[in-house]
Design an enzyme around this catalytic site. Structure first.
Site, PDB file in Angstrom:
ATOM      1  N   GLY A 140     -54.434 -70.637 -27.286  1.00  0.00           N
ATOM      2  CA  GLY A 140     -53.310 -69.900 -27.508  1.00  0.00           C
ATOM      3  C   GLY A 140     -51.900 -70.128 -27.852  1.00  0.00           C
ATOM      4  N   GLY A 163     -57.886 -70.575 -25.496  1.00  0.00           N
ATOM      5  CA  GLY A 163     -58.104 -69.187 -26.134  1.00  0.00           C
ATOM      6  C   GLY A 163     -59.021 -69.095 -27.344  1.00  0.00           C
ATOM      7  N   GLU A 212     -56.584 -76.785 -19.399  1.00  0.00           N
ATOM      8  CA  GLU A 212     -55.144 -75.870 -18.789  1.00  0.00           C
ATOM      9  C   GLU A 212     -54.598 -76.701 -17.471  1.00  0.00           C
ATOM     10  OE1 GLU A 212     -57.372 -73.083 -21.309  1.00  0.00           O
ATOM     11  OE2 GLU A 212     -58.111 -74.527 -19.945  1.00  0.00           O
ATOM     12  N   ASP A 215     -58.528 -69.738 -18.092  1.00  0.00           N
ATOM     13  CA  ASP A 215     -58.620 -68.458 -18.157  1.00  0.00           C
ATOM     14  C   ASP A 215     -59.184 -67.964 -19.254  1.00  0.00           C
ATOM     15  OD1 ASP A 215     -56.633 -69.091 -20.109  1.00  0.00           O
ATOM     16  OD2 ASP A 215     -55.496 -67.460 -20.065  1.00  0.00           O
TER      17      ASP A 215
END
Length: 344
Positions: A77, A125, A148, A156
């Protein structure tokens, strides 16, 4: 006249997502190769409605998603934009995570075959855009990671759902360390469903390939024996296992974990423990709560500064040790946001 020329020039800017029909296949191409096809909110807002449209369209049988260029499927992301928003209280800090997770859920519950060609870097992402779909095709160029914890975040995009479902403690190992899987190992780990040589990827746009021998099907999923060291109920317990073991592998993982955000490590362990028995939808609701806890906290901004902005690779975490991260601090990150919770 100058203004109209500038407007004409800007209208020729490359679209960030290409959406096209090839026969009876809907094809999504993430088209930001210069930034490794990093996913931003504009792209999410183009992909989601098109997915929904194709899902109910009788002229579309399958959906294929791929990345432009020869380096990446999607490297993650657009985190820098999110941290800038979080610092000034801009709504992008909520909107990005909310709409990204809604897209992840749409992929996970898609009624038609969804094929992700993960030919190149696939992280963060990018994993969310692929791993929940029915088919994930890896190549020798695939590089998979959920890195992350190194930026004060957590794995996530539904990581709490798919990681604990990998064999043994492999998912927890990948989640805590950000370890990079390459090529055929991505399939061996169970992250990809198929493997094909990169040069044959254009052929993979043919639906028939999925029922032929050209695409090598599932192999025996294997989990390295050394990953058993991640069998502990606390991060401190895992570190103790690694130190006691003392092998080269263990030493390397101990060193890696010592560089990660202590808060992120503890949140991630609890996230995967909880996610093992939750549906993808419930995991995404939990992860949205965690994302907003990270936006309220300190480590995410410091991690992005150290790794992505200043690139000094020397984050100063707060709290700086695992012992200082109390159970209560971790618990708070999982608490409901009331009417601001993610609804799917």
């Amino acid at each position: 006249r100058l203004c109209s020329r500038i407007c004409r020039m800007s209208s020729h800017a490359e679209p960030e997502v290409l959406l096209e029909k090839v026969g009876r296949a809907g094809v999504i191409t993430m088209n930001r190769p210069k930034v490794l096809n990093a996913l931003n909110l504009t792209m999410i807002r183009q992909i989601y409605p098109q997915l929904k449209k194709w899902e109910s369209d009788n002229e579309t049988d399958i959906v294929i998603i791929k990345g432009a260029g020869d380096k990446a499927f999607c490297a993650g992301g657009d985190i820098r934009a999110v941290t800038e928003a979080g610092k000034v209280g801009d709504s992008l800090a909520q909107d990005f995570f909310r709409e990204e997770y809604i897209l992840n859920n749409a992929i996970g519950s898609y009624r038609k075959p969804y094929i992700a060609l993960i030919d190149g870097i696939t992280m963060g992402g990018g994993v969310g855009l692929s791993v929940h779909g029915r088919f994930r095709v890896a190549t020798e160029k695939t590089l998979f990671a959920m890195p992350e914890t190194a930026i004060g975040l957590f794995p996530d995009v539904g990581g709490g759902y798919f990681l604990p479902r990998l064999q043994g403690k492999l998912g927890l190992f990948l989640a805590l360390t950000g370890f990079r899987l390459k090529g055929r190992d991505v399939q061996r780990a169970g992250v990809a469903t198929h493997f094909v040589e990169s040069k044959k990827v254009p052929c993979a746009l043919s639906v028939q390939l999925f029922t032929s021998d050209a695409l090598q099907g599932r192999m025996k999923v294997s989990c390295p024996n050394s990953v058993r060291l991640f069998s502990a109920s606390s991060v401190e317990g895992i570190v103790k296992n690694l130190k006691t073991d003392g092998s080269e592998f263990a030493k390397k993982q101990t060193e890696t974990l010592s560089k990660m955000s202590p808060t992120s490590l503890k949140i991630t362990l609890k996230q995967l423990q909880a996610g093992a028995s939750l549906s993808l939808q419930d995991v995404l609701v939990m992860e949205y709560r965690l994302s907003q806890a990270c936006m309220r906290g300190y480590d995410f901004y410091e991690g992005v500064r150290a790794v992505l902005v200043d690139k000094d690779q020397n984050p100063k975490w707060n709290p700086s040790t695992l012992e200082e991260v109390s159970d209560q601090m971790v618990e708070q990150c999982f608490s409901s946001l009331g009417e601001k919770d993610l609804t799917l």
